[in-house]
Design a protein around this motif. Structure first.
Motif, short mmCIF file in Angstrom:
data_model
loop_
_atom_site.label_atom_id
_atom_site.label_comp_id
_atom_site.label_asym_id
_atom_site.label_seq_id
_atom_site.Cartn_x
_atom_site.Cartn_y
_atom_site.Cartn_z
N GLY A 26 0.80 -1.22 0.00
CA GLY A 26 0.00 0.00 0.00
C GLY A 26 0.83 1.25 0.00
O GLY A 26 0.33 2.33 0.23
N GLY A 27 2.14 1.18 -0.24
CA GLY A 27 3.00 2.36 -0.34
C GLY A 27 3.41 2.94 0.99
O GLY A 27 3.98 4.01 1.05
N VAL A 28 3.15 2.28 2.15
CA VAL A 28 3.50 2.81 3.46
C VAL A 28 4.53 1.89 4.10
O VAL A 28 4.29 0.71 4.28
CB VAL A 28 2.27 2.93 4.37
CG1 VAL A 28 2.66 3.46 5.73
CG2 VAL A 28 1.22 3.82 3.72
N ALA A 29 5.72 2.43 4.43
CA ALA A 29 6.77 1.62 5.05
C ALA A 29 6.63 1.64 6.57
O ALA A 29 6.08 2.56 7.15
CB ALA A 29 8.14 2.15 4.64
N SER A 30 7.16 0.58 7.23
CA SER A 30 7.13 0.52 8.68
C SER A 30 8.15 1.50 9.25
O SER A 30 9.01 1.99 8.55
CB SER A 30 7.44 -0.91 9.15
OG SER A 30 8.72 -1.28 8.70
N ALA A 31 8.04 1.77 10.57
CA ALA A 31 8.88 2.77 11.20
C ALA A 31 10.35 2.41 11.09
O ALA A 31 11.18 3.25 10.80
CB ALA A 31 8.48 2.94 12.66
N ALA A 32 10.69 1.15 11.38
CA ALA A 32 12.08 0.70 11.25
C ALA A 32 12.19 -0.13 9.98
O ALA A 32 11.34 -0.97 9.70
CB ALA A 32 12.49 -0.12 12.47
N PRO A 33 13.22 0.08 9.16
CA PRO A 33 13.34 -0.68 7.92
C PRO A 33 13.55 -2.17 8.21
O PRO A 33 14.14 -2.54 9.23
CB PRO A 33 14.56 -0.07 7.25
CG PRO A 33 15.35 0.54 8.35
CD PRO A 33 14.35 1.01 9.35
N THR A 34 13.06 -3.00 7.31
CA THR A 34 13.25 -4.45 7.44
C THR A 34 14.22 -4.98 6.40
O THR A 34 14.42 -6.19 6.29
CB THR A 34 11.91 -5.17 7.31
OG1 THR A 34 11.33 -4.84 6.04
CG2 THR A 34 10.96 -4.75 8.42
N SER A 35 14.81 -4.08 5.63
CA SER A 35 15.73 -4.51 4.58
C SER A 35 16.73 -3.41 4.30
O SER A 35 16.40 -2.23 4.36
CB SER A 35 14.93 -4.83 3.30
OG SER A 35 15.80 -5.04 2.22
N SER A 36 17.96 -3.82 4.01
CA SER A 36 18.96 -2.84 3.56
C SER A 36 18.68 -2.48 2.10
O SER A 36 17.93 -3.18 1.41
CB SER A 36 20.37 -3.42 3.71
OG SER A 36 20.52 -4.56 2.88
N PRO A 37 19.27 -1.37 1.59
CA PRO A 37 19.04 -1.00 0.19
C PRO A 37 19.52 -2.12 -0.74
O PRO A 37 20.46 -2.86 -0.45
CB PRO A 37 19.90 0.26 0.02
CG PRO A 37 20.03 0.82 1.39
CD PRO A 37 20.08 -0.36 2.29
N ALA A 38 18.82 -2.21 -1.88
CA ALA A 38 19.18 -3.24 -2.86
C ALA A 38 20.56 -2.97 -3.46
O ALA A 38 20.94 -1.83 -3.70
CB ALA A 38 18.13 -3.29 -3.97
N VAL A 39 21.32 -4.06 -3.67
CA VAL A 39 22.64 -3.98 -4.30
C VAL A 39 22.59 -4.79 -5.59
O VAL A 39 22.11 -5.91 -5.62
CB VAL A 39 23.74 -4.55 -3.37
CG1 VAL A 39 25.08 -4.57 -4.08
CG2 VAL A 39 23.82 -3.72 -2.10
N GLU A 40 23.06 -4.19 -6.67
CA GLU A 40 23.02 -4.86 -7.97
C GLU A 40 24.34 -5.58 -8.23
O GLU A 40 25.41 -5.02 -8.05
CB GLU A 40 22.75 -3.85 -9.08
CG GLU A 40 22.52 -4.49 -10.44
CD GLU A 40 22.11 -3.46 -11.49
OE1 GLU A 40 23.01 -3.02 -12.24
OE2 GLU A 40 20.92 -3.10 -11.54
#
Length: 850
Positions: free
Chosen positions: A13-27
């Motif tokens: 739904g486009g709303v993130a949780s308060a604390a991230p659950t994933s690091s940024p994507a690495v290619e």
């Protein structure tokens, strides 16, 4: 449910949780080969083939256990050949499928084809489905398949892998012969397993014989249709390997590794002080436990944000803050959380903010002048007037006496100055209960002495030579003053103090360093006189003029280069013992930093980043004892890396000689002879005519040269589609004019009648007619002066410094270029005299003179 990939985190739904659950994507891109076993319909085993390809995976490095995240897999490009088995032509590939394993330890949520990520595909639109080991759609399957309606190839001798297979018909995804294509990327959304586990996307290579060479379960399979009547169908089963007998290559290993981590709870507490004052900065401090690896804290006052979030360092966030309202303030701190640490909010802490003290001003009253050893009153007045607190009087920042108590807003100090000169007096009020401190603006008192004043003046030469003594003279008035003078250069004492005699002190001094020397003279008075100092005078000190050695610089560069590939640029400086650096430039812009010359050579390894002609120069900046020089520009033709096309070679056939105005044939031969494109012939790097179309492997240009001389002929083949351009080695055509009649010339000489040793004068030769080409060698008393000077517009000028006095007989010999005759100017005489020398007059005065 609508899902989006945000920094490697699947956000519902486009709303993130308060604390991230994933690091940024690495290619991460991994290149590998697919080894394909070939089998022709009607049971003929054909040669194996190997296709270069790879895969690009975009995935986070870390995710939280039990969290939902998305990774992306993009197959890299492959190319369909045009030549098939037994000399046949390939028509197309059809029934393509590409299988991937669902990583162990995860729960699959969804897999979707990413729009706009494929190229050069036809047939059925690609889709991704979940399949079992048999290739059939299965909600509990362990593989993902990119295909067109799951229409796949039947392996003939090995069977198929799916419910809709064929060994001799079109279907599913197709690619035309000779095309480079890319299958679409897929976004795979999964739920991570337990902390400490890993998620590893892979090609299908783990079930049964899917990792073996030649299996319908291989990750990539297709049919190849060959067009020779009645048409041939060939099945290829492809697995990631470099040879049929070798093991799996990098494509058969993990394409990426995602580490599953736990998320720790945190507590946040405001630990800063409980009181503050309006208008005064105080630190708000928050402590996060356990100390996280990052994140920020937002301080709040009664629920309203205070400034911007503050970074957490070693578990602590500090914000300097100035309160603007008195009373109790409820301060909280909200930690926003990071991947492995959850968000938390501190309990409220009450900070009591008090009103600020009344501001005061301090005014200082002092006399404008006084005499040393005489007491004067220093008075400070505080506004608004109050009792309490103290005033500390200061002289140039140094306390005068002790603090004076303030009564009715005033404080007075009686003080005796013991030194003459300007004294900067200030008064600092300490403040008292309810009243702030303040500092008075400085006031100046001039303290004079009863001793007799003196003045000191300084006489120095305007210029000096290092190592040669000059006189520095100080004159003190009145001339009966007693004392010594200390001479200084740039603030450093020169020698010892010199006694004043009859108002004069003289120091003979040799400067040992070149440059501007600021010379001063400080008179230290004896009894009954006041010391004084002379204004600074400047002596410009220079070294004896050295005779720098002339240098020449030449440049060696490759004729061509490829963008991104390093080439050596080499400058050679003569003589080879010259010291200094070389600055290489491309199209006038410096390349890298200057390179030190060693044994006459400076080399720079450089990668050009833009295709095109690059004009390369090398400027030698000489060290002591040598003269700077520059190399002539050289051109490097820089091109981008060639595409994967058929290599060509170009050879050139030209006559050894030609006559200006008479046409000759220039012929370029391009191999292979079916190459398409054009040839641009060039003479000495300049295009001759328009590009000539290649036909049957040759291109011929009939050309008349319009200038005599050696013509370096080249032929540059610009390839059409499917071929690589090439250039022929240069061939030389010696072009001559019909025997010319050289034009007679006359040379005249213009020189000054007189000159001075060490001062440059111009020697000018005028050659008629003024279009004559060649050089002029100037001579003095029959000896060559410098190098020959090129004639331009009928004149050649040499700037020359004579190093010996006497009559110099100057001549100018014109050596003509093609079409003109040599000539010699009549001798002219220059009378050279020695430059004037500095003279020094020394005055000795008897010590008993009155």
């Amino acid at each position: 449910m609508v899902a989006a990939l945000v920094g490697g985190v699947l956000v519902a739904g486009g709303v993130a949780s308060a604390a991230p659950t994933s690091s940024p994507a690495v290619e991460n891109t991994i290149g590998f080969k697919l080894g394909c076993d070939g089998y022709e319909h009607l049971a003929v085993d054909i040669a194996d083939v190997f296709h270069s390809t790879g895969a690009t995976v975009s995935a986070p490095e870390k995710v939280v256990a039990g969290s939902t995240f998305t990774y992306r897999v993009q197959p890299n490009v492959m190319s369909v050949p045009t030549g098939g088995h037994a000399g046949r032509s390939v028509g197309k590939w059809t029934r393509l499928k590409y299988d991937f394993d669902i990583p162990a330890g995860v729960s699959l949520v969804d897999a979707q084809v990413v729009a706009g990520t494929s190229s050069n595909l036809s047939g059925v639109t690609p889709s991704v489905i979940r399949i079992n080991d048999g290739g059939s759609p299965d909600g509990a399957g362990t593989h993902l398949r990119i295909s067109g309606n799951n229409q796949t190839a039947d392996s003939n001798n090995k069977g198929g892998n799916g419910p809709s297979t064929s060994k001799n018909s079109d279907g599913g995804i197709e690619v035309g012969a000779g095309k480079t294509f890319r299958l679409p990327a897929i976004d795979v959304t999964v739920v991570a397993g337990a902390a400490g586990s890993t998620v590893q996307p892979k090609l299908r290579a783990t079930d049964g014989d899917s990792g073996a060479f030649n299996s319908p379960k291989n990750a990539f399979t297709f049919l190849q249709y060959e067009t020779l009547w009645p048409g041939y169908w060939e099945r290829y089963n492809c697995s990631p390997r470099d040879s049929s007998g070798g093991g799996l290559n990098a494509g058969g290993q993990a394409l990426a590794t995602v580490n599953v981590v736990s998320q720790a709870a945190t507590t946040t507490a405001v630990t800063s002080g409980a009181s503050a004052t309006i208008g005064q900065s105080t630190d708000l401090i928050a402590q996060v436990s356990p100390a996280p690896t990052g994140g920020t804290v937002q301080f709040k006052d009664g629920g309203t944000d205070i400034d911007v979030p503050v970074a957490v360092v070693n578990g602590v966030a500090t914000l300097p803050h100035t309160f603007t309202a008195a009373g109790d303030h409820s301060i909280t701190a909200v930690y926003d959380g990071v991947l492995e640490f959850l968000t938390s909010t501190s309990p409220a802490r009450t900070v009591s903010v008090a009103a600020a003290d009344v501001q005061t001003t301090t005014a200082l009253t002092v006399p404008s002048s006084a005499v040393e050893q005489t007491s004067v009153a220093l008075t400070a007045n505080i506004s608004p007037a109050t009792d309490g607190g103290t005033v500390q009087f200061k002289d140039g920042g140094t306390d005068i006496g002790g603090p004076i108590a303030v009564t009715a807003g005033g404080a007075t100090l009686d003080h005796t100055f013991t030194t003459t000169g300007s004294h900067s007096i200030t008064a600092v009020y300490s403040g008292t209960a309810g009243f702030g401190g303040s500092t008075a603006q400085a006031q100046t008192i001039e303290i004079s002495s009863s001793a007799l004043s003196t003045t000191t003046t300084l006489q120095v030469p305007a210029a000096a030579i290092t190592g040669s003594a000059v006189d520095l003279t100080a004159t003190v008035a009145p001339n009966n003053a007693v004392g010594t003078v200390q001479f200084k250069s740039n603030g450093t004492a020169i020698g010892t103090p010199v006694a004043v005699s009859a108002g004069v002190a003289t120091l003979s001094h040799s400067f040992d360093a070149a440059g501007a020397q600021s010379v001063t003279a400080d008179f230290t008075a004896g009894a009954g006189f006041v010391s004084s100092s002379a204004s600074a005078q400047t002596v410009t000190v220079s070294d004896p003029a050295p005779v720098d050695v002339e240098t020449t610089t030449s440049l060696s560069v490759p004729a061509t280069a490829i963008t991104g590939t390093a080439v050596d640029l080499t400058a050679t400086v003569a003589p080879n013992n010259a010291v200094g650096t070389v600055q290489f430039k491309s199209n006038g812009t410096a390349i890298g930093t200057p390179v030190a010359v060693s044994a006459g050579v400076a080399t720079l390894s450089h990668s050009f980043d833009v295709a095109g002609a690059q004009s390369v120069t090398a400027d030698f900046t000489a060290g002591a004892g040598f003269a700077s020089s520059s190399a002539s520009a050289q051109t490097v033709t820089v091109s981008d890396p060639a595409p994967v096309d058929v290599e060509t070679t170009t050879s050139l056939s030209v006559p050894a000689t030609a006559i200006t105005g008479a046409a000759v044939d220039l012929t370029a031969t391009v191999a292979p002879n079916n190459a398409v494109g054009t040839v641009q012939f060039k003479s000495n790097g300049t295009a001759i005519g328009s590009p000539v179309t290649v036909s049957g492997g040759t291109a011929t240009l009939s050309h008349s040269f319009d200038a005599a001389g050696a013509q370096s002929i080249t032929a540059d083949f610009t390839a059409g589609a499917g071929f690589v351009s090439s250039s022929a080695s240069a061939q030389t055509v010696t072009v001559s004019d019909p025997a010319p009649i050289d034009v007679e010339t006359t040379t005249s000489l213009s020189v000054p009648a007189t000159a001075t040793t060490g001062a440059a004068v111009d020697l000018t030769a005028t050659v008629a007619p003024n279009n004559a080409v060649g050089t002029v060698q100037f001579k003095s008393n029959g000896t060559a002066i410098g190098s020959p000077v090129t004639v331009s517009g009928g004149t050649a000028t040499l700037s020359h410094i004579f190093d010996a006095a006497g009559a110099q007989s100057i001549t100018a010999d014109f050596t003509a270029g093609s079409g003109f005759k040599n000539s010699v100017a009549s001798a002219k005489s220059v009378q050279v005299s020695v430059a004037d020398q500095e003279s020094v007059v020394e005055l000795n005065i008897p010590t008993d003179a009155k």
